[in-house]
Design an enzyme around this catalytic site. Structure first.
Site, mmCIF file in Angstrom:
data_model
loop_
_atom_site.group_PDB
_atom_site.id
_atom_site.type_symbol
_atom_site.label_atom_id
_atom_site.label_comp_id
_atom_site.label_asym_id
_atom_site.label_seq_id
_atom_site.Cartn_x
_atom_site.Cartn_y
_atom_site.Cartn_z
ATOM 1 N N LYS A 277 2.293 15.162 -8.328
ATOM 2 C CA LYS A 277 1.240 15.270 -7.166
ATOM 3 C C LYS A 277 1.675 16.587 -7.212
ATOM 4 C CE LYS A 277 -0.583 10.602 -5.831
ATOM 5 N NZ LYS A 277 -0.351 9.960 -4.966
ATOM 6 N N TYR B 202 -10.241 9.846 -6.624
ATOM 7 C CA TYR B 202 -9.877 8.864 -5.956
ATOM 8 C C TYR B 202 -11.072 8.303 -5.165
ATOM 9 C CZ TYR B 202 -4.725 9.394 -6.341
ATOM 10 O OH TYR B 202 -3.453 9.548 -6.456
ATOM 11 N N PHE C 214 -7.346 7.556 5.068
ATOM 12 C CA PHE C 214 -6.281 8.572 4.191
ATOM 13 C C PHE C 214 -7.505 9.076 3.420
ATOM 14 C CE2 PHE C 214 -5.304 4.898 2.520
ATOM 15 C CZ PHE C 214 -5.414 4.604 1.077
ATOM 16 N N ARG D 147 4.502 1.746 -12.732
ATOM 17 C CA ARG D 147 4.508 1.223 -11.548
ATOM 18 C C ARG D 147 6.155 0.939 -10.712
ATOM 19 N NH1 ARG D 147 -0.189 1.950 -8.448
ATOM 20 N NH2 ARG D 147 0.513 0.349 -7.255
ATOM 21 N N THR E 140 4.236 2.885 -2.450
ATOM 22 C CA THR E 140 3.427 3.829 -2.071
ATOM 23 C C THR E 140 4.115 4.368 -1.555
ATOM 24 O OG1 THR E 140 1.293 2.504 -2.608
ATOM 25 C CG2 THR E 140 1.045 4.399 -1.416
ATOM 26 N N ASN F 174 3.499 11.736 -1.718
ATOM 27 C CA ASN F 174 4.454 10.410 -2.096
ATOM 28 C C ASN F 174 4.841 11.206 -4.039
ATOM 29 O OD1 ASN F 174 2.270 9.344 -3.643
ATOM 30 N ND2 ASN F 174 2.293 7.251 -2.743
ATOM 31 N N HIS G 191 1.948 9.852 -8.651
ATOM 32 C CA HIS G 191 0.725 8.297 -9.164
ATOM 33 C C HIS G 191 1.222 7.405 -10.474
ATOM 34 C CE1 HIS G 191 -3.221 6.637 -9.686
ATOM 35 N NE2 HIS G 191 -3.052 7.057 -10.757
ATOM 36 N N GLU H 208 -8.449 6.625 -15.697
ATOM 37 C CA GLU H 208 -8.084 7.972 -15.146
ATOM 38 C C GLU H 208 -7.392 8.963 -16.081
ATOM 39 O OE1 GLU H 208 -6.835 5.482 -11.053
ATOM 40 O OE2 GLU H 208 -5.119 5.828 -12.921
HETATM 41 N N1 UDP Z 1 -1.879 6.804 0.549
HETATM 42 C C1 UDP Z 1 -2.128 7.287 1.335
HETATM 43 N N2 UDP Z 1 -1.981 7.056 2.966
HETATM 44 C C2 UDP Z 1 -1.732 5.369 3.217
HETATM 45 C C3 UDP Z 1 -2.019 5.336 1.362
HETATM 46 C C4 UDP Z 1 -2.127 6.311 0.545
HETATM 47 O O1 UDP Z 1 -2.094 8.258 2.027
HETATM 48 O O2 UDP Z 1 -1.763 4.621 3.890
HETATM 49 C C5 UDP Z 1 -1.795 7.691 -0.637
HETATM 50 C C6 UDP Z 1 -0.594 7.832 -0.881
HETATM 51 O O3 UDP Z 1 -0.744 9.266 -1.725
HETATM 52 C C7 UDP Z 1 -1.249 7.219 -2.384
HETATM 53 C C8 UDP Z 1 -2.884 7.260 -2.928
HETATM 54 O O4 UDP Z 1 -3.472 7.388 -1.347
HETATM 55 O O5 UDP Z 1 -0.260 7.061 -3.425
HETATM 56 C C9 UDP Z 1 -3.754 6.236 -3.215
HETATM 57 O O6 UDP Z 1 -2.662 4.987 -2.869
HETATM 58 P P1 UDP Z 1 -3.050 3.458 -3.277
HETATM 59 O O7 UDP Z 1 -2.500 2.981 -2.461
HETATM 60 O O8 UDP Z 1 -3.716 2.782 -4.768
HETATM 61 O O9 UDP Z 1 -0.926 3.746 -3.837
HETATM 62 P P2 UDP Z 1 -0.583 3.767 -5.387
HETATM 63 O O10 UDP Z 1 -0.902 2.915 -6.195
HETATM 64 O O11 UDP Z 1 -0.759 4.954 -5.386
HETATM 65 O O12 UDP Z 1 0.772 3.565 -4.718
HETATM 66 MG MG MG Z 2 -3.319 2.967 -6.719
#
Ligand code: UDP
Ligand code: MG
Length: 141
Positions: free
Chosen positions: A11, A51, A59, A87, A93, A114, A117, A128
């Site tokens: 990212k 997304y 968010f 993962r 996350t 973070n 992805h 994706e």
């Molecule tokens: N995200 C955020 N705030 C939150 C949760 C998620 O900004 O409270 C963002 C973060 O960049 C995250 C992405 O949205 O990686 C997708 O969220 P997801 O819950 O799918 O998390 P991931 O699968 O990336 O761990």
């Molecule tokens: Mg996710």
């Protein structure tokens, strides 16, 4: 459908901090083979399409502007049990909750910025990967 592939993108916070190489090294050293990789800069509109699954979440708008704030490095990866193992390699996350030694624990700045992805299922890995890599590009099958 492949069950041994996943999709990732480094990212904007991590590409901007010059961590593309360090993160890619960790990915390869964890046993993932890079099948396809490039560096691109999304518009907010394209980030929104990627997304779309999160469009009702609070968010979403910030996520789209963050994901279009700088270049990203999307990749298709291959390894046995790829989705689950990847993962684990990236961690939770929220980097504050990510296990020590994971990519997010090492490189992520916050829950939104973070670093990386990782697809959450084989079906999403396929969708994706196809979002970024066209069937007309030549990459390893
Ligand atoms: N995200 C955020 N705030 C939150 C949760 C998620 O900004 O409270 C963002 C973060 O960049 C995250 C992405 O949205 O990686 C997708 O969220 P997801 O819950 O799918 O998390 P991931 O699968 O990336 O761990
Ligand atoms: Mg996710």
């Amino acid at each position: 459908m492949a069950t041994n592939r996943t999709f990732t993108m480094i990212k904007p916070d991590a590409t901007g901090a010059g961590k593309t190489g360090a993160i890619t090294k960790m990915i390869e050293e964890a046993g993932f083979k890079i099948i396809a990789m490039k560096k691109v800069w999304l518009t907010a509109e394209l980030a929104g399409k990627f997304y779309a699954i999160h469009k009702e979440r609070p968010f979403y708008k910030d996520l789209c502007s963050y994901m279009s704030s700088g270049p990203i490095v999307p990749m298709i990866l291959e390894k046995e049990n790829a989705v689950e193992d990847f993962r684990k390699l990236i961690g939770a996350t929220d980097p504050a909750k990510a296990a020590p030694g994971t990519i997010r624990a090492l490189f992520a700045k916050s829950i939104d910025a973070n670093a990386i992805h990782g697809s959450d299922s084989d079906a999403n890995a396929d969708i994706e990967g196809n979002f970024f890599f066209s069937q007309f590009e030549r990459f390893e099958k």
